[in-house]
Scaffold this motif. Structure first.
Motif, PDB file in Angstrom:
ATOM      1  N   LEU A 175      94.368 -10.365  23.299  1.00 18.58           N
ATOM      2  CA  LEU A 175      92.980 -10.004  23.570  1.00 18.58           C
ATOM      3  C   LEU A 175      92.012 -10.893  22.793  1.00 18.58           C
ATOM      4  CD1 LEU A 175      90.841  -8.202  24.830  1.00 18.58           C
ATOM      5  CD2 LEU A 175      91.195  -6.563  22.957  1.00 18.58           C
ATOM      6  N   ALA A 176      92.285 -11.080  21.503  1.00 16.53           N
ATOM      7  CA  ALA A 176      91.439 -11.954  20.696  1.00 16.53           C
ATOM      8  C   ALA A 176      91.491 -13.391  21.206  1.00 16.53           C
ATOM      9  CB  ALA A 176      91.877 -11.903  19.233  1.00 16.53           C
ATOM     10  N   ALA A 177      92.663 -13.820  21.629  1.00 12.40           N
ATOM     11  CA  ALA A 177      92.791 -15.171  22.176  1.00 12.40           C
ATOM     12  C   ALA A 177      91.943 -15.329  23.427  1.00 12.40           C
ATOM     13  CB  ALA A 177      94.255 -15.465  22.490  1.00 12.40           C
ATOM     14  N   ARG A 178      91.942 -14.304  24.280  1.00 13.60           N
ATOM     15  CA  ARG A 178      91.146 -14.355  25.503  1.00 13.60           C
ATOM     16  C   ARG A 178      89.658 -14.421  25.181  1.00 13.60           C
ATOM     17  NH1 ARG A 178      93.202 -10.228  27.464  1.00 13.60           N
ATOM     18  NH2 ARG A 178      94.907 -11.201  28.598  1.00 13.60           N
ATOM     19  N   LEU A 179      89.240 -13.696  24.176  1.00  8.73           N
ATOM     20  CA  LEU A 179      87.838 -13.715  23.763  1.00  8.73           C
ATOM     21  C   LEU A 179      87.423 -15.076  23.200  1.00  8.73           C
ATOM     22  CD1 LEU A 179      87.576 -10.207  22.046  1.00  8.73           C
ATOM     23  CD2 LEU A 179      86.636 -10.898  24.264  1.00  8.73           C
ATOM     24  N   MET A 180      88.389 -15.828  22.696  1.00 12.12           N
ATOM     25  CA  MET A 180      88.116 -17.165  22.154  1.00 12.12           C
ATOM     26  C   MET A 180      88.270 -18.260  23.203  1.00 12.12           C
ATOM     27  SD  MET A 180      87.197 -16.667  19.080  1.00 12.12           S
ATOM     28  CE  MET A 180      87.240 -18.341  18.452  1.00 12.12           C
ATOM     29  N   GLY A 181      88.451 -17.846  24.461  1.00  2.57           N
ATOM     30  CA  GLY A 181      88.535 -18.812  25.539  1.00  2.57           C
ATOM     31  C   GLY A 181      89.928 -19.334  25.834  1.00  2.57           C
ATOM     32  N   ILE A 182      90.931 -18.713  25.245  1.00  2.00           N
ATOM     33  CA  ILE A 182      92.320 -19.114  25.493  1.00  2.00           C
ATOM     34  C   ILE A 182      92.904 -18.218  26.577  1.00  2.00           C
ATOM     35  CG2 ILE A 182      94.617 -19.322  24.468  1.00  2.00           C
ATOM     36  CD1 ILE A 182      93.213 -19.674  21.750  1.00  2.00           C
ATOM     37  N   SER A 183      93.595 -18.808  27.509  1.00  2.00           N
ATOM     38  CA  SER A 183      94.188 -18.037  28.603  1.00  2.00           C
ATOM     39  C   SER A 183      95.634 -17.655  28.270  1.00  2.00           C
ATOM     40  CB  SER A 183      94.166 -18.847  29.900  1.00  2.00           C
ATOM     41  OG  SER A 183      94.900 -18.190  30.905  1.00  2.00           O
ATOM     42  N   PRO A 184      95.894 -16.378  27.960  1.00  2.00           N
ATOM     43  CA  PRO A 184      97.277 -15.960  27.708  1.00  2.00           C
ATOM     44  C   PRO A 184      98.187 -16.206  28.904  1.00  2.00           C
ATOM     45  CG  PRO A 184      95.748 -14.316  26.890  1.00  2.00           C
ATOM     46  CD  PRO A 184      94.938 -15.295  27.691  1.00  2.00           C
ATOM     47  N   ARG A 185      97.619 -16.136  30.118  1.00  6.37           N
ATOM     48  CA  ARG A 185      98.428 -16.385  31.309  1.00  6.37           C
ATOM     49  C   ARG A 185      98.930 -17.825  31.330  1.00  6.37           C
ATOM     50  NH1 ARG A 185      98.533 -18.555  36.002  1.00  6.37           N
ATOM     51  NH2 ARG A 185      96.440 -19.412  35.849  1.00  6.37           N
ATOM     52  N   LYS A 186      98.049 -18.767  30.964  1.00  4.27           N
ATOM     53  CA  LYS A 186      98.467 -20.167  30.917  1.00  4.27           C
ATOM     54  C   LYS A 186      99.489 -20.392  29.811  1.00  4.27           C
ATOM     55  CE  LYS A 186      94.285 -22.206  32.898  1.00  4.27           C
ATOM     56  NZ  LYS A 186      93.139 -23.133  32.672  1.00  4.27           N
ATOM     57  N   MET A 187      99.308 -19.693  28.708  1.00  2.67           N
ATOM     58  CA  MET A 187     100.282 -19.818  27.621  1.00  2.67           C
ATOM     59  C   MET A 187     101.632 -19.222  28.030  1.00  2.67           C
ATOM     60  SD  MET A 187      98.909 -21.533  25.217  1.00  2.67           S
ATOM     61  CE  MET A 187      98.069 -22.440  26.528  1.00  2.67           C
ATOM     62  N   SER A 188     101.595 -18.188  28.868  1.00  2.00           N
ATOM     63  CA  SER A 188     102.838 -17.612  29.380  1.00  2.00           C
ATOM     64  C   SER A 188     103.561 -18.629  30.257  1.00  2.00           C
ATOM     65  CB  SER A 188     102.530 -16.344  30.183  1.00  2.00           C
ATOM     66  OG  SER A 188     103.692 -15.829  30.791  1.00  2.00           O
ATOM     67  N   SER A 189     102.800 -19.304  31.131  1.00  2.95           N
ATOM     68  CA  SER A 189     103.395 -20.347  31.968  1.00  2.95           C
ATOM     69  C   SER A 189     103.945 -21.480  31.111  1.00  2.95           C
ATOM     70  CB  SER A 189     102.348 -20.903  32.946  1.00  2.95           C
ATOM     71  OG  SER A 189     101.973 -19.938  33.896  1.00  2.95           O
ATOM     72  N   PHE A 190     103.192 -21.818  30.061  1.00  3.00           N
ATOM     73  CA  PHE A 190     103.629 -22.871  29.148  1.00  3.00           C
ATOM     74  C   PHE A 190     104.943 -22.494  28.468  1.00  3.00           C
ATOM     75  CE2 PHE A 190     103.532 -24.290  24.638  1.00  3.00           C
ATOM     76  CZ  PHE A 190     103.765 -25.641  24.849  1.00  3.00           C
ATOM     77  N   SER A 191     105.071 -21.239  28.052  1.00  5.31           N
ATOM     78  CA  SER A 191     106.283 -20.807  27.364  1.00  5.31           C
ATOM     79  C   SER A 191     107.494 -20.884  28.290  1.00  5.31           C
ATOM     80  CB  SER A 191     106.117 -19.382  26.812  1.00  5.31           C
ATOM     81  OG  SER A 191     106.058 -18.424  27.851  1.00  5.31           O
ATOM     82  N   PHE A 192     107.339 -20.474  29.554  1.00  4.37           N
ATOM     83  CA  PHE A 192     108.452 -20.540  30.497  1.00  4.37           C
ATOM     84  C   PHE A 192     108.808 -21.986  30.814  1.00  4.37           C
ATOM     85  CE2 PHE A 192     108.264 -16.053  31.243  1.00  4.37           C
ATOM     86  CZ  PHE A 192     109.471 -15.726  31.834  1.00  4.37           C
ATOM     87  N   THR A 193     107.789 -22.825  30.982  1.00  4.45           N
ATOM     88  CA  THR A 193     108.035 -24.229  31.307  1.00  4.45           C
ATOM     89  C   THR A 193     108.747 -24.940  30.161  1.00  4.45           C
ATOM     90  OG1 THR A 193     106.033 -24.258  32.681  1.00  4.45           O
ATOM     91  CG2 THR A 193     106.952 -26.378  32.042  1.00  4.45           C
ATOM     92  N   LEU A 194     108.272 -24.717  28.933  1.00  6.51           N
ATOM     93  CA  LEU A 194     108.899 -25.342  27.771  1.00  6.51           C
ATOM     94  C   LEU A 194     110.303 -24.797  27.542  1.00  6.51           C
ATOM     95  CD1 LEU A 194     108.659 -27.273  25.401  1.00  6.51           C
ATOM     96  CD2 LEU A 194     107.531 -25.456  24.089  1.00  6.51           C
ATOM     97  N   SER A 195     110.474 -23.498  27.765  1.00  8.06           N
ATOM     98  CA  SER A 195     111.797 -22.893  27.611  1.00  8.06           C
ATOM     99  C   SER A 195     112.783 -23.468  28.625  1.00  8.06           C
ATOM    100  CB  SER A 195     111.679 -21.375  27.793  1.00  8.06           C
ATOM    101  OG  SER A 195     112.938 -20.766  27.720  1.00  8.06           O
ATOM    102  N   ALA A 196     112.307 -23.695  29.848  1.00  6.25           N
ATOM    103  CA  ALA A 196     113.159 -24.304  30.870  1.00  6.25           C
ATOM    104  C   ALA A 196     113.555 -25.718  30.463  1.00  6.25           C
ATOM    105  CB  ALA A 196     112.438 -24.316  32.213  1.00  6.25           C
ATOM    106  N   ALA A 197     112.610 -26.460  29.872  1.00  5.78           N
ATOM    107  CA  ALA A 197     112.907 -27.819  29.408  1.00  5.78           C
ATOM    108  C   ALA A 197     113.977 -27.797  28.323  1.00  5.78           C
ATOM    109  CB  ALA A 197     111.635 -28.491  28.893  1.00  5.78           C
ATOM    110  N   LEU A 198     113.875 -26.832  27.407  1.00  2.00           N
ATOM    111  CA  LEU A 198     114.881 -26.713  26.350  1.00  2.00           C
ATOM    112  C   LEU A 198     116.250 -26.386  26.938  1.00  2.00           C
ATOM    113  CD1 LEU A 198     112.981 -24.750  23.538  1.00  2.00           C
ATOM    114  CD2 LEU A 198     113.499 -27.187  23.634  1.00  2.00           C
ATOM    115  N   GLY A 199     116.274 -25.478  27.915  1.00  2.00           N
ATOM    116  CA  GLY A 199     117.535 -25.132  28.555  1.00  2.00           C
ATOM    117  C   GLY A 199     118.157 -26.336  29.254  1.00  2.00           C
ATOM    118  N   ALA A 200     117.332 -27.083  29.990  1.00  2.00           N
ATOM    119  CA  ALA A 200     117.829 -28.270  30.687  1.00  2.00           C
ATOM    120  C   ALA A 200     118.365 -29.297  29.696  1.00  2.00           C
ATOM    121  CB  ALA A 200     116.718 -28.881  31.536  1.00  2.00           C
TER     122      ALA A 200
END
Length: 292
Positions: A175-200
């Motif tokens: 919530l605080a991140a969203r108020l500071m202009g950070i998109s938690p949804r984009k960070m969620s996508s980033f976490s899955f994408t980076l995690s997939a890269a680590l797995g590969a």
């Protein structure tokens, strides 16, 4: 002493892979609180797509990069079209969703590549090197070096970059991140994408040692998840430590007791540790508080 050194090298090599897979679980859990049971399939796809690229005539290192990109796209797709659309669901439902994704990927893989193991050439000439009575292959050295690079790279990314700060903020307080202009949804996508890269990446470096097959991700995913749990789910250093411990337990168990019991020995030791410390060796902490 030669046997001890040999078992230690083997344990560190396989433990490094478990550590990378465990880091994938931690990255996703830290931001989304989702346990991605398809993480092992990312590892499997790393080896199988690499095999396809080489078989199609692509240069070795072009296939390497191509594989990581393809698996990253798959990780983004899973988050964008499955996880993000089920954000209101409870934790058990989300776990079941990722299990379904894993089964789907495994089924498609068995149809595309069949059920036989495939062989991939090592990164460099694989002539064994003798060290103090033990033997280590250059590919095992690659595993250790790349694992070290991954840990250092993640530390720098999470702790030293603006993107990493945004990742930490979304992990600690969405919530605080969203108020500071950070998109938690984009960070969620980033976490899955980076995690997939680590797995590969884990699948790529281990493929010349452990010949990949459509179902290899099942056990690797379980071991990686066990590493994350043993170290403390949410703790990146804990995942690394947990992976190394499991790898060493397996190696020493196989060498000194029985190779058929190596999994049982490792999991028994994990259960014993968790009975003493249920939160894991390093406890549960967010990436924002602990980092790498």
């Amino acid at each position: 002493m030669g046997d001890l050194l040999q078992f230690s090298i083997t344990g560190l090599t396989i433990g490094s892979i478990y550590a990378i897979v465990g880091l994938g679980f931690v990255l996703i859990y830290s931001v989304t609180k989702v346990i991605n049971m398809a993480q092992g399939e990312f590892v499997m796809l790393g080896g199988m797509i690499m095999y396809t690229g080489i078989s199609a005539g692509l240069p070795y290192w072009v296939s390497f990069v191509f594989t990581i990109i393809i698996v990253m796209i798959l990780g983004w797709i899973i988050e964008r079209f499955m996880i993000s659309r089920a954000k209101g669901a409870d934790a058990i439902s989300l776990i079941i969703l990722t299990i379904g994704a894993a089964i789907f990927i495994r089924g498609i893989s068995s149809m595309v590549w069949g059920k036989d193991q495939v062989r991939i050439a090592p990164f460099t000439l694989n002539e064994p090197v003798g060290i103090g009575g033990a033997v280590i292959t250059p590919q095992s050295i690659w595993v250790l070096v790349i694992s070290l690079i991954v840990v250092i790279g993640l530390y720098y990314l999470i702790d030293k970059t603006i993107l990493g700060k945004a990742f930490q903020a979304s992990s600690v307080n969405p919530l605080a991140a969203r108020l500071m202009g950070i998109s938690p949804r984009k960070m969620s996508s980033f976490s899955f994408t980076l995690s997939a890269a680590l797995g590969a990446l884990a699948g790529l470096v281990i493929a010349p040692i452990m010949f990949p097959a459509y179902d290899m991700g099942v056990m690797l995913g379980i071991k990686g998840f066990s590493a994350a749990i043993l170290g403390g789910l949410g703790s990146a250093p804990g995942a690394v430590l947990g992976g190394i411990i499991i790898g060493l337990l397996e190696s020493f168990g196989a060498g000194y007791i029985s190779s058929g019991l190596k999994d049982a020995i490792a999991f028994t030791a994990i259960l014993a540790i968790l009975l003493i410390r249920p939160s894991g060796i390093m406890g549960e902490k967010s990436v924002g508080k602990g980092g790498l």
